[in-house]
Motif scaffolding. Sequence first.
Motif, PDB file in Angstrom:
ATOM      1  N   PHE B 208       0.812  -1.177   0.109  1.00  0.00           N
ATOM      2  CA  PHE B 208      -0.156  -0.166  -0.073  1.00  0.00           C
ATOM      3  C   PHE B 208       0.836   1.163  -0.038  1.00  0.00           C
ATOM      4  N   VAL B 209       2.139   1.188   0.949  1.00  0.00           N
ATOM      5  CA  VAL B 209       2.796   2.303   0.916  1.00  0.00           C
ATOM      6  C   VAL B 209       3.339   2.738  -0.435  1.00  0.00           C
ATOM      7  N   SER B 210       4.005   1.705  -1.207  1.00  0.00           N
ATOM      8  CA  SER B 210       4.572   1.776  -2.426  1.00  0.00           C
ATOM      9  C   SER B 210       3.275   2.159  -3.563  1.00  0.00           C
ATOM     10  N   ALA B 211       2.148   1.726  -3.237  1.00  0.00           N
ATOM     11  CA  ALA B 211       1.163   1.845  -4.512  1.00  0.00           C
ATOM     12  C   ALA B 211       0.925   3.782  -4.305  1.00  0.00           C
ATOM     13  N   PHE B 212       0.784   4.077  -3.098  1.00  0.00           N
ATOM     14  CA  PHE B 212       0.592   5.470  -2.801  1.00  0.00           C
ATOM     15  C   PHE B 212       1.749   6.445  -3.620  1.00  0.00           C
ATOM     16  N   ARG B 213       3.026   5.784  -3.139  1.00  0.00           N
ATOM     17  CA  ARG B 213       4.390   6.830  -3.790  1.00  0.00           C
ATOM     18  C   ARG B 213       3.963   6.493  -5.151  1.00  0.00           C
TER      19      ARG B 213
END
Lengths: 277, 271
Positions: B208-213
């Motif tokens: 999720f964190v990387s998807a937001f980035r």
Amino acid sequence: MSFIECRNLHFSYGEETGEVLHGIDLDIQKGEFVALLGHNGCGKSTMAKLFNGMLVPNSGTVKVDGIDTGIEDLQIDVRRRVGLVQQNPDNQMVAGIVEEDVAFGPENLGIEPEEIRRRVDNALKAVGMYEYREHAPHKLSGGQKQRVAIAGVIAMETDCIVLDEPTAMLDPRGRQEVMDTITYLNREKGITIILITHYMDEAVRADRVVVMDGGRILTDGDPRTVFSQVELLKRHHLDVPQATELIYRLNAAGCSIPGMPLDEAECLSALKTYIGL
Amino acid sequence: MISDITMGQFFPGKSVVHRMDPRVKLCLTVFFIVMIFCAKNFVTMAITIAMCFAGIALSKVPMKLYMKSLKPILFIVAFTAILNLFYGTGEPLIAFGPVKITLNGILNSVMIAIRIVVLILISSILTFTTSPTQLTDAIERLLKPLGYLHIPVHEFAMMMTIALRFVPTLLEETEKIMAAQKARGADMESGGMIQRIRALIPVLIPLFVSAFRRAFDLATAMESRCYHGGDGRTKMKILKLGKIDLTTLISCVVFLGVFIVLNTVIPPIIR
């Protein structure tokens, strides 16, 4: 008038982080190949986004081809002139097929379909990715993806391409491919290139190197002049190309090798002359 | 392992089906799915299945791939078929106490199984031969009239394009994160259902964190390339109805006529 004019730029991302840029003055001429060097956090990526109006300075002005990037209604006009390629090739592709991704920019500009087709084909040929036009981006290598991203900017026929560490996530081979493409576009197509990088060996290929440190411009000039200031760069914990470093150390140890070689070939010939071969 | 999923994947090619207008393909997919559910007797069912296999043959996509796309839903097919077996009306053939199996029940479960399989096959023809961009393009064009009701059709289509574009990227990333967590000693294969779901948390959070980035980078990239919504936007590939589309449409109208006649003349299997 310069193509890009930055006057007394101050920028901060918010109260907590403090000011990132402290009064930058920079002029970039049409057709130049400029490398922007510096540490992580020195403000060079911020500069990339200031050049095409993705960010607007807190004070000072950025003018592209005479257009102030701070005027909201004119930002599209700024972006038609200055394109941006980012670090992660995966995150800047919109469509699931190479040619459709390259067409994304021209489609946004409302260009006629036949003209888009022509531009897309030419852009893909310019970066050497024409054979891959129907591939899915996730099946390409990093270097290939980054070349497609560059093609996406070329298809918009911008005068200038800003590349924000385009090779940081690539292997040596991909890095070479991207650097060759950039050099080709500058030399053959006359596109102004602003390459943001922390690889010295890439900066050497530019016409002009601008070194930034702590939100200020440290030094600015052609690669040979910049990298001959070895002490200054070292004081700010910046590297110089390996060839320059070697000669600098030899000279410091008592040799007197003339000139300031920037790459292996130059270094080799300087050493050969010195030892009398 | 995750990349084994063939459903919804595109296989580039130059077959007649590939060259067909995506709008026509999309409409025909819906049309044939409706048909297979309307078929009341084995004759009409057979001709619908025949049309489906004609589509598969014309698509030039290997049969193996279609079989692969069926694999994940076999369980659902079996489950619904078995369930339907017990819900037949009429004279019981076999009875175990309250559970009875009737002729109607058997026919019903066979038909439902065939219908689900054909449904998957037909939608596979569509997704195998149509690129995601073409597909969303077709949806955008077909739904265009809704734009007059202030429904954001373009935005919806753009969201779909981006979602489809990032499916393989995120799958790849999931595999990488799983491998990284396994290398750190995470156990994802043992334990009960709840334990296994819990083991996925250390995979999902980084994902999720990387998807937001990624989303943030993508927004920058899109804005840098002058994206400003659907107004004044043109398309490189304009959808045009060609000879193939007309021929297909005409044959489908003929098919519809034959279908209606046969479906009314021949008595249904289940009364």
